[in-house]
Design a protein around this motif. Structure first.
Motif, PDB file in Angstrom:
ATOM      1  N   GLY A 190      42.205  37.579  34.616  1.00  0.00           N
ATOM      2  CA  GLY A 190      42.591  38.867  34.064  1.00  0.00           C
ATOM      3  C   GLY A 190      43.085  39.828  35.125  1.00  0.00           C
ATOM      4  O   GLY A 190      42.847  41.040  35.037  1.00  0.00           O
ATOM      5  N   MET A 191      43.745  39.301  36.169  1.00  0.00           N
ATOM      6  CA  MET A 191      44.324  40.076  37.274  1.00  0.00           C
ATOM      7  C   MET A 191      43.266  40.749  38.158  1.00  0.00           C
ATOM      8  O   MET A 191      43.565  41.672  38.904  1.00  0.00           O
ATOM      9  CB  MET A 191      45.302  41.121  36.741  1.00  0.00           C
ATOM     10  CG  MET A 191      46.425  40.552  35.906  1.00  0.00           C
ATOM     11  SD  MET A 191      47.508  39.433  36.825  1.00  0.00           S
ATOM     12  CE  MET A 191      48.529  40.624  37.716  1.00  0.00           C
ATOM     13  N   ARG A 192      42.012  40.273  38.087  1.00  0.00           N
ATOM     14  CA  ARG A 192      40.980  40.800  38.979  1.00  0.00           C
ATOM     15  C   ARG A 192      41.223  40.316  40.409  1.00  0.00           C
ATOM     16  O   ARG A 192      41.867  39.315  40.638  1.00  0.00           O
ATOM     17  CB  ARG A 192      39.597  40.353  38.509  1.00  0.00           C
ATOM     18  CG  ARG A 192      39.165  40.906  37.156  1.00  0.00           C
ATOM     19  CD  ARG A 192      37.823  40.292  36.759  1.00  0.00           C
ATOM     20  NE  ARG A 192      37.335  40.766  35.473  1.00  0.00           N
ATOM     21  CZ  ARG A 192      37.633  40.221  34.314  1.00  0.00           C
ATOM     22  NH1 ARG A 192      38.454  39.171  34.256  1.00  0.00           N
ATOM     23  NH2 ARG A 192      37.136  40.709  33.182  1.00  0.00           N
ATOM     24  N   PHE A 193      40.621  41.036  41.357  1.00  0.00           N
ATOM     25  CA  PHE A 193      40.603  40.678  42.781  1.00  0.00           C
ATOM     26  C   PHE A 193      42.017  40.322  43.266  1.00  0.00           C
ATOM     27  O   PHE A 193      42.262  39.239  43.793  1.00  0.00           O
ATOM     28  CB  PHE A 193      39.645  39.528  43.016  1.00  0.00           C
ATOM     29  CG  PHE A 193      38.989  39.541  44.377  1.00  0.00           C
ATOM     30  CD1 PHE A 193      39.469  40.350  45.406  1.00  0.00           C
ATOM     31  CD2 PHE A 193      37.898  38.734  44.647  1.00  0.00           C
ATOM     32  CE1 PHE A 193      38.866  40.364  46.654  1.00  0.00           C
ATOM     33  CE2 PHE A 193      37.287  38.726  45.890  1.00  0.00           C
ATOM     34  CZ  PHE A 193      37.774  39.538  46.893  1.00  0.00           C
ATOM     35  N   ALA A 194      42.944  41.271  43.117  1.00  0.00           N
ATOM     36  CA  ALA A 194      44.359  41.004  43.381  1.00  0.00           C
ATOM     37  C   ALA A 194      44.628  40.518  44.803  1.00  0.00           C
ATOM     38  O   ALA A 194      45.506  39.680  45.022  1.00  0.00           O
ATOM     39  CB  ALA A 194      45.170  42.267  43.106  1.00  0.00           C
ATOM     40  N   SER A 195      43.882  41.015  45.782  1.00  0.00           N
ATOM     41  CA  SER A 195      44.144  40.625  47.166  1.00  0.00           C
ATOM     42  C   SER A 195      43.634  39.233  47.504  1.00  0.00           C
ATOM     43  O   SER A 195      43.869  38.727  48.609  1.00  0.00           O
ATOM     44  CB  SER A 195      43.500  41.637  48.126  1.00  0.00           C
ATOM     45  OG  SER A 195      42.097  41.724  47.909  1.00  0.00           O
ATOM     46  N   PHE A 196      42.956  38.579  46.555  1.00  0.00           N
ATOM     47  CA  PHE A 196      42.356  37.263  46.788  1.00  0.00           C
ATOM     48  C   PHE A 196      42.764  36.252  45.721  1.00  0.00           C
ATOM     49  O   PHE A 196      42.458  35.075  45.827  1.00  0.00           O
ATOM     50  CB  PHE A 196      40.830  37.432  46.798  1.00  0.00           C
ATOM     51  CG  PHE A 196      40.051  36.291  47.363  1.00  0.00           C
ATOM     52  CD1 PHE A 196      40.206  35.884  48.679  1.00  0.00           C
ATOM     53  CD2 PHE A 196      39.114  35.626  46.589  1.00  0.00           C
ATOM     54  CE1 PHE A 196      39.467  34.839  49.208  1.00  0.00           C
ATOM     55  CE2 PHE A 196      38.349  34.580  47.104  1.00  0.00           C
ATOM     56  CZ  PHE A 196      38.532  34.189  48.421  1.00  0.00           C
ATOM     57  N   ASN A 197      43.449  36.706  44.700  1.00  0.00           N
ATOM     58  CA  ASN A 197      43.806  35.902  43.528  1.00  0.00           C
ATOM     59  C   ASN A 197      45.084  35.106  43.813  1.00  0.00           C
ATOM     60  O   ASN A 197      46.154  35.687  43.982  1.00  0.00           O
ATOM     61  CB  ASN A 197      44.012  36.841  42.336  1.00  0.00           C
ATOM     62  CG  ASN A 197      44.272  36.120  41.035  1.00  0.00           C
ATOM     63  OD1 ASN A 197      44.860  35.050  41.004  1.00  0.00           O
ATOM     64  ND2 ASN A 197      43.846  36.738  39.944  1.00  0.00           N
ATOM     65  N   PRO A 198      45.036  33.763  43.857  1.00  0.00           N
ATOM     66  CA  PRO A 198      46.232  32.981  44.188  1.00  0.00           C
ATOM     67  C   PRO A 198      47.392  33.150  43.205  1.00  0.00           C
ATOM     68  O   PRO A 198      48.550  32.998  43.595  1.00  0.00           O
ATOM     69  CB  PRO A 198      45.716  31.536  44.179  1.00  0.00           C
ATOM     70  CG  PRO A 198      44.262  31.650  44.506  1.00  0.00           C
ATOM     71  CD  PRO A 198      43.829  32.901  43.799  1.00  0.00           C
ATOM     72  N   ASN A 199      47.115  33.454  41.944  1.00  0.00           N
ATOM     73  CA  ASN A 199      48.210  33.692  41.011  1.00  0.00           C
ATOM     74  C   ASN A 199      49.022  34.918  41.399  1.00  0.00           C
ATOM     75  O   ASN A 199      50.242  34.950  41.237  1.00  0.00           O
ATOM     76  CB  ASN A 199      47.676  33.861  39.582  1.00  0.00           C
ATOM     77  CG  ASN A 199      47.785  32.588  38.776  1.00  0.00           C
ATOM     78  OD1 ASN A 199      48.427  31.624  39.190  1.00  0.00           O
ATOM     79  ND2 ASN A 199      47.159  32.575  37.619  1.00  0.00           N
TER      80      ASN A 199
ATOM     81  N   SER B  99      30.810  43.789  54.480  1.00  0.00           N
ATOM     82  CA  SER B  99      31.651  44.979  54.527  1.00  0.00           C
ATOM     83  C   SER B  99      31.609  45.707  53.193  1.00  0.00           C
ATOM     84  O   SER B  99      31.204  45.153  52.165  1.00  0.00           O
ATOM     85  CB  SER B  99      33.103  44.599  54.851  1.00  0.00           C
ATOM     86  OG  SER B  99      33.623  43.727  53.859  1.00  0.00           O
ATOM     87  N   LEU B 100      32.024  46.971  53.222  1.00  0.00           N
ATOM     88  CA  LEU B 100      32.267  47.732  52.002  1.00  0.00           C
ATOM     89  C   LEU B 100      33.737  47.550  51.664  1.00  0.00           C
ATOM     90  O   LEU B 100      34.609  47.852  52.483  1.00  0.00           O
ATOM     91  CB  LEU B 100      31.942  49.216  52.212  1.00  0.00           C
ATOM     92  CG  LEU B 100      32.070  50.107  50.972  1.00  0.00           C
ATOM     93  CD1 LEU B 100      31.071  49.683  49.906  1.00  0.00           C
ATOM     94  CD2 LEU B 100      31.857  51.577  51.346  1.00  0.00           C
ATOM     95  N   HIS B 101      34.018  47.041  50.465  1.00  0.00           N
ATOM     96  CA  HIS B 101      35.369  46.599  50.140  1.00  0.00           C
ATOM     97  C   HIS B 101      35.908  47.366  48.944  1.00  0.00           C
ATOM     98  O   HIS B 101      35.193  47.637  47.988  1.00  0.00           O
ATOM     99  CB  HIS B 101      35.365  45.098  49.840  1.00  0.00           C
ATOM    100  CG  HIS B 101      36.680  44.439  50.039  1.00  0.00           C
ATOM    101  ND1 HIS B 101      37.095  43.928  51.250  1.00  0.00           N
ATOM    102  CD2 HIS B 101      37.699  44.220  49.190  1.00  0.00           C
ATOM    103  CE1 HIS B 101      38.300  43.408  51.135  1.00  0.00           C
ATOM    104  NE2 HIS B 101      38.690  43.576  49.881  1.00  0.00           N
ATOM    105  N   SER B 102      37.196  47.694  49.003  1.00  0.00           N
ATOM    106  CA  SER B 102      37.881  48.369  47.902  1.00  0.00           C
ATOM    107  C   SER B 102      38.741  47.375  47.140  1.00  0.00           C
ATOM    108  O   SER B 102      39.485  46.602  47.738  1.00  0.00           O
ATOM    109  CB  SER B 102      38.765  49.501  48.452  1.00  0.00           C
ATOM    110  OG  SER B 102      39.553  50.079  47.428  1.00  0.00           O
ATOM    111  N   GLY B 103      38.620  47.371  45.791  1.00  0.00           N
ATOM    112  CA  GLY B 103      39.558  46.619  44.984  1.00  0.00           C
ATOM    113  C   GLY B 103      39.199  45.192  44.650  1.00  0.00           C
ATOM    114  O   GLY B 103      40.092  44.397  44.359  1.00  0.00           O
ATOM    115  N   VAL B 104      37.920  44.828  44.638  1.00  0.00           N
ATOM    116  CA  VAL B 104      37.544  43.474  44.254  1.00  0.00           C
ATOM    117  C   VAL B 104      37.670  43.301  42.735  1.00  0.00           C
ATOM    118  O   VAL B 104      38.260  42.347  42.248  1.00  0.00           O
ATOM    119  CB  VAL B 104      36.119  43.139  44.728  1.00  0.00           C
ATOM    120  CG1 VAL B 104      35.666  41.796  44.174  1.00  0.00           C
ATOM    121  CG2 VAL B 104      36.067  43.123  46.253  1.00  0.00           C
ATOM    122  N   GLY B 105      37.112  44.237  41.971  1.00  0.00           N
ATOM    123  CA  GLY B 105      37.261  44.170  40.529  1.00  0.00           C
ATOM    124  C   GLY B 105      38.685  44.446  40.091  1.00  0.00           C
ATOM    125  O   GLY B 105      39.280  43.699  39.320  1.00  0.00           O
TER     126      GLY B 105
END
Length: 364
Positions: free
Chosen positions: A145-154, A63-69
């Motif tokens: 460093g708060m990257r990949f917010a939708s996948f980051n368990p923190n 897929s083309l994904h928004s907001g990974v970085g």
């Protein structure tokens, strides 16, 4: 008055007014400001065992994904100098799905921030929709460093962005997460190397001020490359049942490497007889190989226990490589591997999942 004298007086008055306007305009321009800013982040992502929305899956997806970085967004922020060392501040910020142009939150236009505040030597007091103290605490110490917010368990589990409880805790306006609160007051004070935070969210439900309310305290210390950050916050649901959470982390810059580690825990009463507890441990580092290139590796361990159910969870490894094309634009490559435990992924889904992303991020 002689007509000639009257004409001269009028011309002089006009000249003085023009001069005052010309000199006053720069003063006002310097006293107040407003800035448009944002991030557009897009990447091509391929996964095995995960859907494009990061849920467990039995299949592979591209897929083309928004907001990974970093989360795509746009916003306005500004300030006005009120004199005497006091300023008025505001921030309006909206998340966007850059792949479709749609708002990230269909129910709130400025879903990421909508607040107005006052700032002085005593600190900053802000009112409106804003991040919780858990979110503020994790920001300087997250290994990614708060990257990949939708996948980051923190961000998702420890800071409650996606707590997965299906109940609204605090004035979040959502049953899926409590990372930001509506109708909230937050105080932030900086005292040398120390930062102190306090927050209260008003539930604004009839029949009791405690319902959907939230309160918390946070402390942070930063000096000479070392950062220590922590917060405790409690949330109520519509029945005044509690969700209590804390987060503590540390980071240290040692030469070209930044090390970071965190520990977070939350416990929620989901019914009169049931509780859910979630714990997150993380560790990782970022190596600035060159001024333009960074390599980041982080590992997260998530554990969940629920009343009358077996414990489960997952481990997640995430790696980022970034190359700065300019101050505003960078290329990145991301790899992640998730191993579920105790059937956390659900029946019929793969016990292991992987993903890889190639993307570009631009700040404006």
């Amino acid at each position: 008055m002689h007509p000639m004298e009257e004409k001269t007086l009028i011309q002089t008055t006009r000249a003085l007014c023009a001069l005052l306007a010309a000199t006053a305009a720069p003063a006002f321009a310097q006293a107040s400001s407003a800035t448009l800013y944002g991030i557009v982040d897009l990447g091509v992502r391929h996964t095995s065992g995960l859907t494009p929305g990061h849920a467990p899956s039995a299949n592979s997806h591209t897929s083309l994904h928004s907001g990974v970085g970093n989360t795509s967004r746009w916003g306005l922020r500004g300030s006005e100098d009120l004199g005497g060392g006091t300023k008025a501040l505001f921030n309006l910020e909206a998340g966007i799905n850059a792949d479709t142009g749609a708002s990230a939150n269909s129910s709130k236009f400025f879903d990421r921030a909508s607040w107005l505040g006052l700032q002085g030597v005593w600190g900053t007091l802000a009112a409106g929709r804003q991040t919780t103290l858990l979110a503020d605490a994790v920001s300087p110490v997250d290994p990614l460093g708060m990257r990949f917010a939708s996948f980051n368990p923190n961000i998702n589990v420890a800071a409650l962005s996606q707590h997965g409880l299906g109940i609204q805790y605090g004035s979040a306006g959502s049953t899926s997460g409590s990372y930001r609160l509506d109708n909230a007051l937050k105080y932030t004070g900086h005292f040398g190397a120390m930062t102190v935070r306090a927050m209260h969210g008003f539930g604004e439900l009839a029949g009791g001020s405690a319902r959907l309310s939230s309160s918390g305290l946070g402390l942070a210390y930063a000096r000479q490359g070392f950062a220590l950050s922590g917060a405790y916050q409690t949330f109520k649901d519509a029945n005044a049942r509690d969700l209590d959470a804390y987060l503590l982390g540390a980071a240290y810059q040692w030469g070209s490497v930044r090390w970071a580690a965190t520990a977070g825990r939350s416990q929620a009463r989901t019914s009169a007889t049931a509780r859910t507890e979630q714990r997150v441990l993380s560790a990782g580092g970022t190596w600035s190989a060159t001024p333009a290139a960074d390599l980041t590796l982080a590992y997260y361990k998530v554990d969940r226990t629920r009343t009358l159910q077996a414990g489960d969870g997952y481990g997640r490894l995430v790696a980022f490589g970034e190359y700065k094309l300019s101050r505003r634009t960078r290329l990145y490559a991301e790899f992640d591997a998730t191993r579920w435990r105790g059937g956390y992924q659900g029946a019929g889904h793969k016990a292991r999942a992987t993903g890889v992303t190639l993307g570009v991020l631009h700040h404006f």
